[in-house]
Design a protein around this motif. Structure first.
Motif, PDB file in Angstrom:
ATOM      1  N   ALA A 165      43.002  16.772 -17.474  1.00  0.00           N
ATOM      2  CA  ALA A 165      44.431  16.611 -17.761  1.00  0.00           C
ATOM      3  C   ALA A 165      44.749  15.347 -18.644  1.00  0.00           C
ATOM      4  O   ALA A 165      45.338  15.421 -19.783  1.00  0.00           O
ATOM      5  CB  ALA A 165      45.381  16.885 -16.996  1.00  0.00           C
TER       6      ALA A 165
ATOM      7  N   VAL B 226      39.517  20.988 -15.008  1.00  0.00           N
ATOM      8  CA  VAL B 226      40.615  20.443 -16.087  1.00  0.00           C
ATOM      9  C   VAL B 226      40.891  19.024 -16.228  1.00  0.00           C
ATOM     10  O   VAL B 226      41.215  18.509 -15.134  1.00  0.00           O
ATOM     11  CB  VAL B 226      41.946  21.197 -16.196  1.00  0.00           C
ATOM     12  CG1 VAL B 226      42.570  20.831 -17.126  1.00  0.00           C
ATOM     13  CG2 VAL B 226      41.556  22.723 -16.191  1.00  0.00           C
TER      14      VAL B 226
ATOM     15  N   HIS C 221      58.671  18.730 -28.995  1.00  0.00           N
ATOM     16  CA  HIS C 221      57.742  19.564 -29.920  1.00  0.00           C
ATOM     17  C   HIS C 221      58.351  19.561 -31.305  1.00  0.00           C
ATOM     18  O   HIS C 221      57.956  19.850 -32.250  1.00  0.00           O
ATOM     19  CB  HIS C 221      57.679  20.967 -29.183  1.00  0.00           C
ATOM     20  CG  HIS C 221      56.664  20.915 -28.286  1.00  0.00           C
ATOM     21  ND1 HIS C 221      55.148  20.940 -28.670  1.00  0.00           N
ATOM     22  CD2 HIS C 221      56.695  21.232 -26.953  1.00  0.00           C
ATOM     23  CE1 HIS C 221      54.458  20.921 -27.311  1.00  0.00           C
ATOM     24  NE2 HIS C 221      55.614  21.130 -26.438  1.00  0.00           N
TER      25      HIS C 221
ATOM     26  N   PHE D  58      42.125  17.982 -12.846  1.00  0.00           N
ATOM     27  CA  PHE D  58      42.641  19.207 -11.856  1.00  0.00           C
ATOM     28  C   PHE D  58      41.667  20.228 -11.489  1.00  0.00           C
ATOM     29  O   PHE D  58      41.445  21.040 -12.613  1.00  0.00           O
ATOM     30  CB  PHE D  58      43.878  20.091 -12.240  1.00  0.00           C
ATOM     31  CG  PHE D  58      45.184  19.045 -12.315  1.00  0.00           C
ATOM     32  CD1 PHE D  58      45.680  18.594 -11.021  1.00  0.00           C
ATOM     33  CD2 PHE D  58      45.566  18.380 -13.527  1.00  0.00           C
ATOM     34  CE1 PHE D  58      46.865  17.669 -11.010  1.00  0.00           C
ATOM     35  CE2 PHE D  58      46.588  17.783 -13.537  1.00  0.00           C
ATOM     36  CZ  PHE D  58      47.202  17.285 -12.299  1.00  0.00           C
TER      37      PHE D  58
ATOM     38  N   GLN E  34      61.124  18.930 -17.773  1.00  0.00           N
ATOM     39  CA  GLN E  34      60.712  19.952 -18.646  1.00  0.00           C
ATOM     40  C   GLN E  34      61.593  21.239 -18.466  1.00  0.00           C
ATOM     41  O   GLN E  34      62.355  21.773 -19.423  1.00  0.00           O
ATOM     42  CB  GLN E  34      59.377  20.425 -18.832  1.00  0.00           C
ATOM     43  CG  GLN E  34      59.040  21.292 -20.107  1.00  0.00           C
ATOM     44  CD  GLN E  34      57.613  21.354 -20.440  1.00  0.00           C
ATOM     45  OE1 GLN E  34      56.789  20.425 -19.954  1.00  0.00           O
ATOM     46  NE2 GLN E  34      57.287  22.311 -21.182  1.00  0.00           N
TER      47      GLN E  34
ATOM     48  N   GLU F  63      60.976  17.172 -23.294  1.00  0.00           N
ATOM     49  CA  GLU F  63      61.530  17.986 -24.126  1.00  0.00           C
ATOM     50  C   GLU F  63      63.231  18.199 -24.046  1.00  0.00           C
ATOM     51  O   GLU F  63      63.769  19.316 -23.398  1.00  0.00           O
ATOM     52  CB  GLU F  63      60.817  19.309 -23.800  1.00  0.00           C
ATOM     53  CG  GLU F  63      59.327  19.267 -24.155  1.00  0.00           C
ATOM     54  CD  GLU F  63      58.702  20.713 -24.275  1.00  0.00           C
ATOM     55  OE1 GLU F  63      59.355  21.547 -24.195  1.00  0.00           O
ATOM     56  OE2 GLU F  63      57.346  20.423 -24.155  1.00  0.00           O
TER      57      GLU F  63
ATOM     58  N   TYR G 176      51.842  12.636  -9.232  1.00  0.00           N
ATOM     59  CA  TYR G 176      50.515  12.771  -9.293  1.00  0.00           C
ATOM     60  C   TYR G 176      49.898  11.299  -9.000  1.00  0.00           C
ATOM     61  O   TYR G 176      50.596  10.342  -9.360  1.00  0.00           O
ATOM     62  CB  TYR G 176      50.086  13.368 -10.655  1.00  0.00           C
ATOM     63  CG  TYR G 176      50.481  14.687 -10.645  1.00  0.00           C
ATOM     64  CD1 TYR G 176      50.785  15.486  -9.985  1.00  0.00           C
ATOM     65  CD2 TYR G 176      50.215  15.360 -12.281  1.00  0.00           C
ATOM     66  CE1 TYR G 176      51.355  16.797 -10.115  1.00  0.00           C
ATOM     67  CE2 TYR G 176      50.600  16.426 -12.423  1.00  0.00           C
ATOM     68  CZ  TYR G 176      51.081  17.158 -11.339  1.00  0.00           C
ATOM     69  OH  TYR G 176      51.457  18.557 -11.923  1.00  0.00           O
TER      70      TYR G 176
ATOM     71  N   PRO H 136      50.039  19.182 -28.597  1.00  0.00           N
ATOM     72  CA  PRO H 136      49.864  20.573 -28.466  1.00  0.00           C
ATOM     73  C   PRO H 136      50.206  20.957 -26.960  1.00  0.00           C
ATOM     74  O   PRO H 136      50.231  20.138 -26.208  1.00  0.00           O
ATOM     75  CB  PRO H 136      48.540  21.151 -28.992  1.00  0.00           C
ATOM     76  CG  PRO H 136      47.809  20.007 -29.674  1.00  0.00           C
ATOM     77  CD  PRO H 136      48.374  18.619 -29.158  1.00  0.00           C
ATOM     78  N   ASN H 137      50.564  22.239 -26.730  1.00  0.00           N
ATOM     79  CA  ASN H 137      50.583  22.639 -25.309  1.00  0.00           C
ATOM     80  C   ASN H 137      49.395  22.392 -24.453  1.00  0.00           C
ATOM     81  O   ASN H 137      48.509  22.562 -24.889  1.00  0.00           O
ATOM     82  CB  ASN H 137      50.906  24.189 -25.313  1.00  0.00           C
ATOM     83  CG  ASN H 137      52.265  24.386 -25.841  1.00  0.00           C
ATOM     84  OD1 ASN H 137      52.406  25.051 -26.823  1.00  0.00           O
ATOM     85  ND2 ASN H 137      53.342  24.203 -25.293  1.00  0.00           N
ATOM     86  N   GLY H 138      49.704  21.797 -23.504  1.00  0.00           N
ATOM     87  CA  GLY H 138      48.710  21.572 -22.371  1.00  0.00           C
ATOM     88  C   GLY H 138      47.896  20.222 -22.743  1.00  0.00           C
ATOM     89  O   GLY H 138      46.848  20.108 -22.115  1.00  0.00           O
ATOM     90  N   ALA H 139      48.408  19.417 -23.444  1.00  0.00           N
ATOM     91  CA  ALA H 139      47.823  18.150 -23.813  1.00  0.00           C
ATOM     92  C   ALA H 139      47.823  17.333 -22.846  1.00  0.00           C
ATOM     93  O   ALA H 139      46.850  16.300 -22.871  1.00  0.00           O
ATOM     94  CB  ALA H 139      48.380  17.535 -25.343  1.00  0.00           C
ATOM     95  N   GLY H 140      48.616  17.305 -21.921  1.00  0.00           N
ATOM     96  CA  GLY H 140      48.875  16.312 -20.936  1.00  0.00           C
ATOM     97  C   GLY H 140      49.974  15.299 -21.017  1.00  0.00           C
ATOM     98  O   GLY H 140      50.023  14.503 -20.080  1.00  0.00           O
ATOM     99  N   LYS H 141      51.291  16.032 -21.785  1.00  0.00           N
ATOM    100  CA  LYS H 141      52.298  15.192 -21.694  1.00  0.00           C
ATOM    101  C   LYS H 141      53.032  15.029 -20.365  1.00  0.00           C
ATOM    102  O   LYS H 141      53.292  13.784 -19.912  1.00  0.00           O
ATOM    103  CB  LYS H 141      53.111  15.584 -22.987  1.00  0.00           C
ATOM    104  CG  LYS H 141      52.373  15.821 -24.250  1.00  0.00           C
ATOM    105  CD  LYS H 141      53.216  16.405 -25.255  1.00  0.00           C
ATOM    106  CE  LYS H 141      53.852  17.647 -25.138  1.00  0.00           C
ATOM    107  NZ  LYS H 141      52.812  18.715 -25.199  1.00  0.00           N
ATOM    108  N   THR H 142      53.239  16.198 -19.964  1.00  0.00           N
ATOM    109  CA  THR H 142      54.130  16.072 -18.743  1.00  0.00           C
ATOM    110  C   THR H 142      53.163  15.562 -17.699  1.00  0.00           C
ATOM    111  O   THR H 142      53.786  14.959 -16.448  1.00  0.00           O
ATOM    112  CB  THR H 142      54.307  17.686 -18.145  1.00  0.00           C
ATOM    113  OG1 THR H 142      55.154  18.107 -19.320  1.00  0.00           O
ATOM    114  CG2 THR H 142      55.194  17.793 -16.790  1.00  0.00           C
ATOM    115  N   THR H 143      51.961  15.765 -17.592  1.00  0.00           N
ATOM    116  CA  THR H 143      50.864  15.256 -16.655  1.00  0.00           C
ATOM    117  C   THR H 143      51.200  13.757 -16.471  1.00  0.00           C
ATOM    118  O   THR H 143      51.278  13.105 -15.456  1.00  0.00           O
ATOM    119  CB  THR H 143      49.391  15.690 -16.834  1.00  0.00           C
ATOM    120  OG1 THR H 143      49.566  17.181 -16.725  1.00  0.00           O
ATOM    121  CG2 THR H 143      48.736  14.859 -15.729  1.00  0.00           C
TER     122      THR H 143
END
Ligand SMILES: Nc1ncnc2c1ncn2[C@@H]1O[C@H](COP(=O)(O)OP(=O)(O)OP(=O)(O)O)[C@@H](O)[C@H]1O
Ligand SMILES: [Mg+2]
Lengths: 273, 354
Positions: A37, A35, A229, A32, A104, A196, A72, A56-63
């Motif tokens: 992702a 970034v 998490h 993106f 999420q 989550e 996507y 961790p947060n922003g690791a790309g799991k939801t992506t």
């Protein structure tokens, strides 16, 4: 039939390394702007397995979830489901293919009742179009009955009877998460993506959820890709754990292996601040 | 509670049906004509409500589909000699196709942008219809005059009575179909698309197809209404399809209640009669104030929306709920039973889940 397979799978820890994988992600990359992702992400999930996805947060799991559900388009790499490339399917075809998910931040249809939400989850078990429904043909009526039966069974199973006729938007976050779970199971998926699911739950409820996820898998034989998490929850229920950090897979293996992995420990300590 | 509500709604439906059926036999000619107008508006609003209320796609251009139905029927009857009962369905089918096709570009627009795109449709329609190049077919600014259909021989009905009954039968059938759509899987999918398009697609709803089809169906309803209007008025001309008609439909579904199919009847009564009432009220203020009817209409509209923010249907629902609660509070034993059943159901649910 499916149930029998599931029981057999459950007996030998759920993961049969010889059978072709249900989900095979390979070389997945998506950017993106500046970034990255996801970068060259590859892993497999076996039929009926519970695979934890941590990072961790922003690791790309939801992506990654969004790539699997075709929200996507990845820049490179492929996702095979049941041996078929997902890129050749449209978003709305995935439900029939056997992929279901939760979100999420919860994406319920807020003006509809809980029962109606679960009914939409069963949308893909029927075929009738506008004309058949407008004219209330016997086909449309039969399908409607089937959907209602399915929804009632799930409402019963998830203890949602008391709120079945309430608008989904009026419920607490924890209950909405639960409704989303019931909705996701309505089509009888082969792969369930949970983003989550423990959000909004207290300690004892999280313990209950662990048993519930296992029970869902054992009863239905559905494979689960679980983003959480709550590390204890993931380690307790998963047959396999994949760890992501900054879009890359840093570990993939049995829960105890991944928990002890030095890179995983470092990723979590590093992001703690 | 739900049973009582269902019984009540059945009762209301029956009462409306009886009144609507008796009306042409007790009212005078002009009032019967007005009644037919109300039914025609209600039909157009059923379609618009499926599109806007259920599916969340705003249309400021339904007057244009109404015009296609109206002109289509008039042209098929005068130039091709079709009887009205064949001309109206044919013109409506054309409207379905037109609406379906318009639905594709509409997919790219959301919210206000879609409102503007359909607005363009409403602005263009009367201009295209009065364009001199099409005079041979559309009759240009002169329009087309039709012979009003007569009741089948053997039925002792005036032409107005017969037309009213044709509108009533069409309206009833279309209401039934819309209700079937709205209450089942398709209706849920339409609302799902409105509430959460991405989740809806994830559940297997083909959002693009449903949105375009919904546009088509909605245009079809407007087309039937337009066709019926052609034979009820006996004359079609470009001026009848200005922007104000499109806006009136939108006003009607909001007044009646978005996503309420029964509400369209109130919406139709509102747009048929309130402008006249505003006219009559303004007479009391003398001849000098030309803009007064508009101002009074606006004030009445604001009053209605302030009193019933969710439309007449919402207001009626709130009122019945209040009455039910009042009835329930005067019969405490029944309430206790009800509550007990609820709690039992809850524990039953818990008990079954492992
Ligand atoms: N649509 C998007 N546009 C731009 N950047 C995006 C988009 N979606 C994700 N990202 C970026 O991709 C990275 C991964 O985000 P993602 O939501 O997948 O993380 P996550 O692992 O789910 O985190 P969390 O645990 O907080 O939910 C983040 O840097 C995020 O900002
Ligand atoms: Mg996330």
């Amino acid at each position: 039939m499916e149930l029998a397979e599931a029981k057999a799978g459950g007996a030998d820890e759920g993961v049969d390394l010889l059978a072709p994988a249900l989900l095979a992600v390979s070389g997945l990359t998506i950017r993106f702007g500046g970034v990255t992702a996801l970068q060259d992400v590859s892993f497999e999930v076996a039929r009926g397995a519970i695979c934890g996805l941590i990072g961790p947060n922003g690791a790309g799991k939801t992506t990654l979830f969004n790539c699997i559900s075709r929200l996507y388009d990845p820049g490179a790499g492929s996702i095979l489901f049941d041996g078929r490339p997902l890129a050749s399917f449209a978003r709305h075809e995935l439900a029939s293919l056997g992929i279901a998910r939760t979100f999420q931040n919860v994406a319920l249809f807020s003006t509809m009742t809980v029962r109606e939400n679960v009914c939409v989850g069963a949308h893909a078990i029927a075929r009738g179009g506008f004309l058949a429904n407008a004219l209330a043909t016997p086909l449309a009526r039969r399908e409607e009955l089937r959907i209602a039966e399915r929804a009632d069974a799930l409402i019963e199973e998830f203890g949602l009877k008391g709120v079945a006729d309430r608008p989904a938007g009026a419920l607490s976050f924890g209950v909405r998460k639960r409704v989303e779970l019931a909705r996701a199971l309505a089509k009888g998926p082969k792969l369930l993506l949970l983003d989550e699911p423990a959000g909004g739950l207290n300690h004892s409820e999280v313990d209950g959820l662990a048993d519930e996820i296992r029970a869902i898998r054992d009863r239905r034989g559905v494979a689960v890709l679980l983003v959480e998490h709550h590390m204890n929850l993931v380690m307790r229920v998963s047959d396999q754990v994949v760890a992501l950090d900054f879009g890359r897979v840093i570990a993939n293996g049995r829960p105890d292996e991944v928990r002890a992995n030095r890179e995983v420990v470092r990723a979590y300590l590093g992001s703690a601040g | 509670m739900a049973d009582a509500e269902n019984a009540l709604s059945l009762l209301v439906t029956l009462a409306v049906a009886v009144i609507a059926l008796a009306f042409p036999f007790v009212a005078s000619g002009y009032h019967i004509y007005q009644g037919a107008q109300v039914l025609i508006f209600a039909i157009a609003m059923l379609g618009l409500n499926l599109l806007t209320g259920f599916n969340g796609q705003i249309s400021l251009g339904h007057g244009a589909f109404f015009a296609i139905g109206c002109y289509g029927a008039a042209i098929l009857m005068t130039k091709f000699g079709l009887p009205y009962w064949a001309a109206i369905p044919a013109a409506s089918a054309v409207c379905f196709v037109a609406g379906f096709l318009f639905g594709f570009p509409a997919l790219r627009f959301g919210g206000l942008y879609l409102a503007l795109a359909t607005f363009a449709l409403a602005v263009a329609a009367p201009q295209i219809l009065s364009y001199t190049g099409f005079d041979a077919i559309t009759g240009g600014s002169q329009g087309i005059t039709l012979a009003k259909p007569q009741a089948p021989i053997g039925l002792k009905l005036t032409s107005d009575q017969w037309l009213y009954l044709v509108c009533l039968a069409s309206g009833a059938a279309l209401y039934w179909a819309a209700r079937n759509l709205a209450r089942g899987r398709i209706g849920r999918a339409l609302i799902a698309i409105r509430d959460q398009p991405i989740a809806a697609e994830t559940m297997g709803v083909n959002a693009a197809l449903y949105k375009t089809t919904c546009f088509g169906v909605s245009a079809l309803y407007a087309g039937v209404a337009g066709g019926l209007s052609a034979i009820a008025v006996g004359f079609v001309s470009p001026e009848s399809f200005g922007l104000s008609l499109s806006l009136a439909f939108l006003v009607g579904i909001v007044v009646g209640g978005l996503a309420s199919l029964g509400g369209v009847l109130f919406g139709a009564l509102f747009i048929e009669f309130v402008p006249n009432i505003a006219d009559q009220l303004s007479v009391n203020f003398g001849e000098s104030a030309k803009a007064l009817p508009g101002a009074i209409y606006g004030a009445l509209l604001i009053l209605v929306m302030a009193a019933m923010p969710t439309g007449v249907a919402g207001g009626a629902r709130a009122a019945t709920n209040a009455v039910m609660r009042w009835l329930a509070s005067s019969r405490p034993i029944e309430v206790a039973n009800d509550g007990g059943a609820d709690v039992a159901a809850k524990y039953e649910g818990k008990g079954e889940s492992p």
